[in-house]
Design a protein around this motif. Structure first.
Motif, PDB file in Angstrom:
ATOM      1  N   LEU A 138       0.736  -1.042   0.006  1.00 60.62           N
ATOM      2  CA  LEU A 138       0.098  -0.044  -0.106  1.00 60.62           C
ATOM      3  C   LEU A 138       0.961   1.264   0.007  1.00 60.62           C
ATOM      4  O   LEU A 138       2.009   1.486   0.765  1.00 60.62           O
ATOM      5  N   ASP A 139       0.636   2.426  -0.651  1.00 62.46           N
ATOM      6  CA  ASP A 139       1.416   3.542  -0.881  1.00 62.46           C
ATOM      7  C   ASP A 139       0.483   4.443  -1.572  1.00 62.46           C
ATOM      8  O   ASP A 139      -0.182   4.349  -2.226  1.00 62.46           O
ATOM      9  N   VAL A 153      -3.285   4.264  -1.828  1.00 57.67           N
ATOM     10  CA  VAL A 153      -3.809   3.030  -2.869  1.00 57.67           C
ATOM     11  C   VAL A 153      -3.023   1.805  -2.794  1.00 57.67           C
ATOM     12  O   VAL A 153      -1.971   1.709  -2.377  1.00 57.67           O
ATOM     13  N   ILE A 154      -3.796   0.682  -3.407  1.00 51.44           N
ATOM     14  CA  ILE A 154      -2.779  -0.664  -3.375  1.00 51.44           C
ATOM     15  C   ILE A 154      -2.061  -0.433  -4.676  1.00 51.44           C
ATOM     16  O   ILE A 154      -2.563  -0.258  -5.692  1.00 51.44           O
ATOM     17  N   GLN A 155      -0.932  -0.651  -4.338  1.00 53.81           N
ATOM     18  CA  GLN A 155       0.031  -0.649  -5.332  1.00 53.81           C
ATOM     19  C   GLN A 155       0.275  -1.899  -6.160  1.00 53.81           C
ATOM     20  O   GLN A 155       0.517  -1.744  -7.244  1.00 53.81           O
ATOM     21  N   ALA A 175      -6.741   2.141  -0.870  1.00 55.17           N
ATOM     22  CA  ALA A 175      -6.031   1.276   0.112  1.00 55.17           C
ATOM     23  C   ALA A 175      -7.046   1.133   1.463  1.00 55.17           C
ATOM     24  O   ALA A 175      -6.539   1.444   2.489  1.00 55.17           O
ATOM     25  N   ASP A 176      -8.109   0.737   1.299  1.00 57.28           N
ATOM     26  CA  ASP A 176      -9.192   0.211   2.252  1.00 57.28           C
ATOM     27  C   ASP A 176      -9.170  -0.987   2.617  1.00 57.28           C
ATOM     28  O   ASP A 176      -9.742  -2.074   1.688  1.00 57.28           O
ATOM     29  N   ILE A 177      -8.688  -1.570   3.611  1.00 53.57           N
ATOM     30  CA  ILE A 177      -8.394  -3.103   3.831  1.00 53.57           C
ATOM     31  C   ILE A 177      -8.933  -3.327   5.262  1.00 53.57           C
ATOM     32  O   ILE A 177      -8.615  -2.505   6.277  1.00 53.57           O
ATOM     33  N   GLY A 231      -4.714   3.810   3.329  1.00 55.51           N
ATOM     34  CA  GLY A 231      -3.334   3.441   3.788  1.00 55.51           C
ATOM     35  C   GLY A 231      -2.893   3.742   5.304  1.00 55.51           C
ATOM     36  O   GLY A 231      -1.666   3.606   5.460  1.00 55.51           O
TER      37      GLY A 231
END
Length: 471
Positions: free
Chosen positions: A64-65, A68-70, A420-422, A463
């Motif tokens: 994640l960076d 967003v999900i990289q 990057a919502d996890i 993130g």
């Protein structure tokens, strides 16, 4: 493609990881050049598992960076060792990684009722439940029925919310069944969609005009369906248990009759019509028929209506008082079947906090509503997934990709380039739901004391870690 892994994608994982690692090496170099106190340090999540399309657990690593999900890789490590990177590392220790959960039906109570809940405490509670995006109902005081009021509540969300909050606007001014709000102006001010949740729109003509406008504005009418003329002073379901307790009942047709009216209005106007907290078998039948007629209708159901029925109410106690009420066993079964066959699209909590003082009275003298943000996933996993009533893949779908799809949200998936919502869940450890652990201001729920698995380990929004379970 959404959350579940297609067979071809899984088969090609090893090959594409080689290409991904080239990108990741570049990312590492950039990270090493950053100042050590940089706020947006990348995150490496390792030793997690995700679900394949067939419901199998797949070892997963993710970078994640910048919110967003990289990159995401399945079945093998992204890096040879942790020491080779300058990213922050999260060891998931075998936890299930899902897209952040989405709840399209939450009451945050602010402004006006901050003794019950606030935007800050409500979003903290949602984060503890694994939710990264919630949609806040407008039955607050004052209602956000003008641009000025909407902007004020949006500003409060910006300063206090711990997760993503999408704010509903009322269909009508003052949540009454008369004058329509200015939809376009409210949309421009940040409104998510339109609802009078807490009360049904009593006038068919008003609903018709609202849906005409919604179709023009390409927005959604979200309906609490309740015909006031059929309430007859009811406080719980009109069935068997209310008679045993000597309490006035709420008829099933109170809900279903207004859904029947509204789906025909939806057909006539072309508007997207979404039904809140479906509770009766008659409602399920009406929605199923409407979908077969290709009317633009979607629907939600709550965890408490899936897990409880009127038979579970032990006495005249307000902790089981909610609107719509807990219905019969046959209704409960119809709701589960409705989810399984696609009649009902998604699960939403209808998190409705109240103070202990308010809930001291019995059914007749206490407000409707129970909390749900902190307990939804664990309860549903323990009492629907583990017994084999539904699959884990289905549950995650109803809480992530389905609400995102129904409302056109750019979240709810685990793919590179998405927010990057996890959320990480512990599916093995059993805990009891205890009031002392709640982050909400309120603990008005009948599920206190229930044993559950599937508790939230960590919630990440954009993130940033917003919730971490204490060891």
């Amino acid at each position: 493609m959404g959350f579940y892994l297609e067979k071809k994608r899984l088969e090609k994982t090893i090959e594409v990881n080689k290409l991904r690692n080239i990108i990741l090496v570049e990312l590492i170099v950039k990270n090493k050049k950053r100042n050590e106190c940089a706020i947006n340090m990348a995150i490496w999540i390792k030793n997690a598992v995700t679900l394949s399309q067939k419901g199998q657990f797949v070892p997963t690593q993710m970078i994640l960076d910048k919110g967003v999900i990289q990159s995401i890789a399945f079945g093998q490590a992204l890096f040879a060792s942790e020491e080779e990177t300058s990213v922050d590392t999260i060891d998931a220790k075998g936890a299930l990684m899902t897209p952040g959960l989405i709840d399209v039906h939450v009451h945050l109570r602010e402004p006006g009722y901050t003794d019950k809940e606030t935007i800050k405490t409500g979003t903290m509670a949602a984060a503890r439940g694994g939710f990264t995006t919630i949609c806040a109902m407008p039955n607050v005081n004052p209602e956000p029925d003008t641009v000025e009021k909407m902007k004020a509540i949006q500003e409060k969300i910006r300063t206090d919310a711990q997760i993503n909050v999408l704010q509903y606007a009322p269909i009508t001014t003052g949540l009454k069944s008369d004058d329509l709000t200015d939809q376009q102006s409210l949309l421009d001010a940040g409104a998510f969609a339109f609802t009078n949740d807490g009360v049904g729109v009593q006038t068919a003509g008003t609903m018709y005009k609202a849906m005409l406008e919604a179709a023009r504005n390409k927005t959604t009418i979200v309906a609490h369906t309740e015909d006031d003329s059929l309430l007859l002073g009811g406080v719980m379901h009109e069935g068997t248990r209310n008679k045993e307790l000597g309490l006035p009942g709420i008829l099933s047709i109170t809900e279903a009759s207004q859904i029947a009216r509204d789906v025909l209005i939806s057909e006539a106007t072309g508007a997207h019509y979404h039904v809140c907290h479906v509770s009766t078998k008659e409602s399920v039948r009406v929605i199923r028929d409407a979908k077969r007629a290709q009317i633009k209708v979607t629907a939600e159901v709550t965890p408490h209506h899936l897990l409880l029925s009127e038979e579970d109410i032990p006495s005249d106690t307000s902790i089981y008082k909610m609107n719509p009420p807990l219905r019969s066993k046959k209704d409960q079964e119809a709701l589960i079947l409705g989810l399984l066959d696609g009649t009902i699209d998604l699960i939403a909590t209808d998190h409705a906090p109240h103070t202990k003082e308010e809930k001291k009275g019995g059914m007749k003298n206490s407000p409707f509503g129970i909390t749900g943000s902190e307990t939804a996933f664990s309860l549903l996993y323990t009492y629907l997934v583990e017994p084999g009533i539904v699959t884990l893949a289905q549950l995650v779908d109803w809480l992530t990709i389905k609400p995102a799809t129904v409302f056109g949200l750019n979240t709810g998936v685990l793919e590179a380039g998405y927010p990057a919502d996890i959320t990480l869940f512990d599916l093995k450890t059993e805990n009891s739901l205890l009031a002392k652990d709640f982050l909400s201001k309120a603990t008005n729920t009948p599920f206190i004391g229930w044993k559950v698995k599937g508790t939230t380990v960590m919630t990440i929004v954009g993130g940033k870690v917003v919730y971490k379970r204490e060891s």
